[in-house]
Design a protein around this motif. Structure first.
Motif, PDB file in Angstrom:
ATOM      1  N   UNK A 279      47.165   6.239  20.635  1.00  5.08           N
ATOM      2  CA  UNK A 279      47.454   7.221  21.685  1.00  5.08           C
ATOM      3  C   UNK A 279      47.497   6.611  23.077  1.00  5.08           C
ATOM      4  N   UNK A 280      46.611   5.653  23.307  1.00  3.42           N
ATOM      5  CA  UNK A 280      46.533   5.074  24.650  1.00  3.42           C
ATOM      6  C   UNK A 280      47.799   4.315  25.016  1.00  3.42           C
ATOM      7  N   UNK A 281      48.560   3.885  24.006  1.00  2.00           N
ATOM      8  CA  UNK A 281      49.713   3.032  24.279  1.00  2.00           C
ATOM      9  C   UNK A 281      51.028   3.793  24.283  1.00  2.00           C
ATOM     10  N   UNK A 282      50.978   5.074  23.997  1.00  3.57           N
ATOM     11  CA  UNK A 282      52.225   5.817  23.930  1.00  3.57           C
ATOM     12  C   UNK A 282      52.970   5.708  25.264  1.00  3.57           C
ATOM     13  N   UNK A 283      54.254   5.389  25.200  1.00  2.00           N
ATOM     14  CA  UNK A 283      55.056   5.274  26.411  1.00  2.00           C
ATOM     15  C   UNK A 283      55.003   3.891  27.045  1.00  2.00           C
ATOM     16  N   UNK A 284      54.310   2.946  26.407  1.00  2.00           N
ATOM     17  CA  UNK A 284      54.237   1.587  26.967  1.00  2.00           C
ATOM     18  C   UNK A 284      55.489   0.793  26.598  1.00  2.00           C
ATOM     19  N   UNK A 285      55.773  -0.247  27.387  1.00  7.73           N
ATOM     20  CA  UNK A 285      56.935  -1.100  27.114  1.00  7.73           C
ATOM     21  C   UNK A 285      56.500  -2.496  26.682  1.00  7.73           C
ATOM     22  N   UNK A 286      57.225  -3.046  25.722  1.00  4.72           N
ATOM     23  CA  UNK A 286      56.906  -4.380  25.220  1.00  4.72           C
ATOM     24  C   UNK A 286      58.157  -5.259  25.287  1.00  4.72           C
ATOM     25  N   UNK A 287      58.005  -6.450  25.843  1.00  6.90           N
ATOM     26  CA  UNK A 287      59.093  -7.435  25.813  1.00  6.90           C
ATOM     27  C   UNK A 287      58.927  -8.209  24.516  1.00  6.90           C
ATOM     28  N   UNK A 288      59.877  -8.067  23.603  1.00  7.35           N
ATOM     29  CA  UNK A 288      59.710  -8.694  22.298  1.00  7.35           C
ATOM     30  C   UNK A 288      60.812  -9.708  22.014  1.00  7.35           C
ATOM     31  N   UNK A 372      64.274  -8.401  23.563  1.00  9.60           N
ATOM     32  CA  UNK A 372      64.465  -6.989  23.203  1.00  9.60           C
ATOM     33  C   UNK A 372      63.371  -6.166  23.870  1.00  9.60           C
ATOM     34  N   UNK A 373      63.770  -5.140  24.628  1.00  5.28           N
ATOM     35  CA  UNK A 373      62.776  -4.267  25.256  1.00  5.28           C
ATOM     36  C   UNK A 373      62.493  -3.111  24.298  1.00  5.28           C
ATOM     37  N   UNK A 374      61.219  -2.921  23.984  1.00  9.18           N
ATOM     38  CA  UNK A 374      60.848  -1.850  23.059  1.00  9.18           C
ATOM     39  C   UNK A 374      59.846  -0.919  23.722  1.00  9.18           C
ATOM     40  N   UNK A 375      59.940   0.362  23.327  1.00 13.04           N
ATOM     41  CA  UNK A 375      59.007   1.346  23.877  1.00 13.04           C
ATOM     42  C   UNK A 375      58.154   1.871  22.732  1.00 13.04           C
ATOM     43  N   UNK A 376      56.860   2.012  22.967  1.00  7.13           N
ATOM     44  CA  UNK A 376      55.973   2.512  21.907  1.00  7.13           C
ATOM     45  C   UNK A 376      56.008   4.041  21.921  1.00  7.13           C
TER      46      UNK A 376
END
Lengths: 396, 292
Positions: A279-288, A372-376
């Motif tokens: 839950x804490x990471x919802x809406x976070x962005x990750x450079x993958x 690749x930019x990913x969103x949680x």
């Protein structure tokens, strides 16, 4: 006196045994055309980074089994020698020393972290054996501060400066954020490199760094730092470190009422991450490094699940591509001589699952790969968190 | 002001974890005069026992906490029988005990890596994750729970030591185990009780730590800090262990908040060294010469 003589004789006998033992060993691991070609792998099988290391070594074993079943390479079978670094740079050096002197491997794959990949440079150079790192993103692994290239260090992933610049560019240009805060691991090369280039790019694009706080790997409580970050009121918080600390710090940030978007890099993706901090990471962005839903990627995922029964970590894909590059280089070299393989590594181009890989001669890094930019996000159908692919994004 | 209050709460919350762990060190030290470095391993196993109790047996949090406490207590007692008792019978110097303790600690960690695995395990969500908020200050429920459970466990321990017959014997042994032995106290039994009590506290600490953060084989590392807190407060003194722990938590937090977070450990430990140079027995410890 008698005791001294008998002691001397026993020492001599032990030495003699050891010497004959060594002799027998070296003749067994010779380079005869029918012997298997030995490939080394190093990485964390225990310690904090064990989930990644385990997945990586299992993937290499699976790929080698496949190659062997298809008749091997140059008419010879392949053999894996996998050694645990326990996530420790000194252990990595010991492991590489063993691989090059005792096991006489033709090249090494791994490790999965920058500090270990940096530490082994000297041993690789004196032994003349090459290493292809998988997710070790620190720039100094392949290129020194003076611009010279480390002859025997290669990698198939992008670098921290690149990751930092991509994250900052995406935050400033696409998400239109102006105020960023950073929490970083003061004891990690990965974290420091990532942070430094994030700051440079973000400020160059007109943004402000409102808070910059440090912790040390192994810490479990980040609230003192996060309380300060909360006061600075950022729009985005960069968390350039590994999943355990990411999960703990994200949970504690939300506990303290911090609403800012969280952002990170390839240290994040891990199955345990969502279990620890969904839950804490919802809406976070990750450079993958790549997107899991890419059709090129899926066959490998399925093969891994079929063999090991669990979903693979990011390292599976990276080590797959490193292995493909190595295999192509062995083929091009026409033999298992470490120097010939080293010379061939920059001469081959392979289509891996994370993109087309061509290692640059001046950098030993893969050239022209995009992140690749990913969103949680929470998938409402499955009730589970997942990485939604946003877009491919390159730093400019 | 609210930031300062928040930082105080952060510091106390860290300090109360240290306290639960530090008391175990002090208990053993007060009788056997050595630092039981295997305590971290027992805490780690306590965390795993609590986790599996919750997963395998459909039980309440309190039931799992009791199982974790007794499970860890049992492990501590077994550890004493295997690693320390033989040395005690031979009157080995304390250095040997410390080496044996370190060996036991490494053994336990690797046992867990080999059997359960090196990966992180998370506790199921037992309590409402939404923190209490007072204005801009927030306190998580697990922190409040930890503080309360730590206080209750320590109060029970103090009661046992101050008000019961066993407690009297423990106090006598901590003053002089040889003298107590001559006066008819069964020192072996007291050592059993000490390890059982220390182990139970370790189990409680481990389970709470696991719930708050996560469970992995290297949890024991955090006991380095609690050991230092125990030294700071005065090894062998239970109130000293608690005070030392809370102080260390506060010093760490405040130096990170008001000086610089990257210098946190540097500042905290410099201060500890200064305190120990001025008063080697710690804040509340007995002077060693008086003791034996």
């Amino acid at each position: 006196m008698k005791r001294k003589v008998s002691l001397f004789i026993s020492i001599m006998m032990v030495l003699l045994l050891a010497l004959t033992g060594c002799g027998g060993g070296s003749s067994g691991s010779g380079d005869a055309a029918t012997d298997p070609i030995k490939i080394g792998w190093i990485g964390s099988l225990t310690g904090d980074q064990a989930p990644w290391g385990k997945c990586e070594s299992q993937t290499v074993q699976m790929l080698i089994d496949e190659t062997n079943a298809a008749g091997g390479i140059l008419g010879r079978q392949l053999e894996l020698v996998a050694l645990d670094t326990k996530g420790d740079a000194n252990e990595a050096v010991n492991a590489v020393k063993r691989l090059v002197s005792q096991d006489k491997v033709c090249a090494i794959l791994g490790p999965n972290a920058s500090a270990q990949a940096l530490a082994i440079t000297g041993v690789l150079e004196s032994a003349g054996v090459s290493d292809i790192a998988t997710v070790a993103t620190n720039p100094k692994i392949t290129v020194n501060d003076d611009g010279s290239v480390n002859e025997y260090n290669f990698r198939v992933c992008f670098t921290d400066p690149y990751q930092g610049a991509v994250a900052a560019g995406y935050a400033a240009d696409i998400l239109k954020y102006k105020k960023a805060a950073i929490l970083y691991d003061v004891a990690s090369d990965y974290s420091q490199g990532f942070m430094q280039y994030f700051i440079e790019t973000f400020e160059a694009k007109g943004g402000t760094i409102v808070a910059k706080e440090a912790f040390k790997a192994g810490d479990t409580d980040f609230r003192p730092q996060l309380t300060k970050i909360k006061k600075a009121d950022p729009e985005v918080i960069l968390m350039p470190y590994y999943y355990k600390e990411v999960a703990l710090s994200a949970n504690q940030a939300r506990d303290l009422g911090i609403k800012a978007t969280l952002m990170g890099g390839d240290g994040w993706p891990s199955d345990t991450l969502f279990e620890m901090a969904g839950n804490s990471l919802e809406g976070s962005y990750v450079v993958n490094h790549f997107d899991y839903n890419d059709p090129d990627v899926k066959p490998l995922t399925e093969a891994y699940i079929a063999k090991y029964g669990t979903t693979p970590e990011i390292n599976c894909y990276m080590v797959h591509d490193a292995y493909k590059v190595l295999l192509a280089a062995i083929e091009k070299a026409g033999n298992a001589d470490p120097q010939a393989i080293t010379d061939a590594l920059t001469q081959v181009e392979v289509k891996g699952v994370t993109g087309t890989i061509k290692l640059g001669e001046k950098t030993h890094n893969p050239e022209g790969k995009e992140a690749a930019i990913q969103k949680i996000q929470l998938n409402p159908e499955t009730g589970e968190f997942e990485y939604a692919f946003m877009q491919k994004y390159g730093a400019n | 002001m609210s930031v300062f209050l928040q930082q105080l709460i952060n510091g106390l919350s860290i300090g109360s974890i240290y306290a639960l762990m530090a008391v175990g060190y002090s208990l053993v030290y007060s009788i056997l005069n050595f630092s039981n470095f295997a305590h971290g391993g027992v805490i780690m196993l306590g965390a795993y026992i609590g986790l599996y109790a919750l997963h395998l047996l459909p039980m309440s949090f309190l039931g799992a906490l009791v199982i974790a406490a007794f499970g860890a207590g049992l492990i501590a007692v077994v550890l004493e029988k295997v690693a320390y008792s033989p040395l005690r019978k031979r009157n080995a110097p304390s250095l040997y005990f410390i080496i044996s303790a370190m060996g036991a600690s490494i053994f336990l960690e690797n046992l867990v890596i080999a059997t359960i695995g090196p990966t992180f395990k998370t506790y199921p969500q037992i309590f409402n994750p939404i923190p209490f908020t007072f204005g801009s200050i927030s306190v998580s429920r697990i922190d409040v729970l930890m503080f309360v459970i730590a206080a209750i466990s320590l109060a029970i321990l103090v009661f046992i030591i101050e008000k019961t017959k066993v407690g009297l014997a423990i106090r006598a042994c901590s003053y002089s185990s040889r003298g107590s032995n001559l006066m008819g106290v069964n020192v072996n039994r007291i050592i059993f009780v000490i390890f059982l009590l220390g182990g139970m506290l370790a189990g409680i600490a481990g389970m709470l730590f696991g719930m708050k953060y996560t469970v992995y084989p290297q949890i024991g590392v955090i006991t380095n800090k609690s050991f230092i807190a125990a030294v700071f407060g005065g090894l062998g003194s239970l109130p000293g262990a608690v005070v030392g722990s809370l102080l260390l938590g506060l010093i760490e937090t405040l130096s990170s908040a008001y000086i610089a977070s990257q210098y946190r450990d540097l500042i905290a430990f410099t201060l500890l060294i200064v305190v120990l140079v001025i008063r080697p027995s710690g804040i509340m410890g007995k002077i060693t010469e008086d003791k034996a």
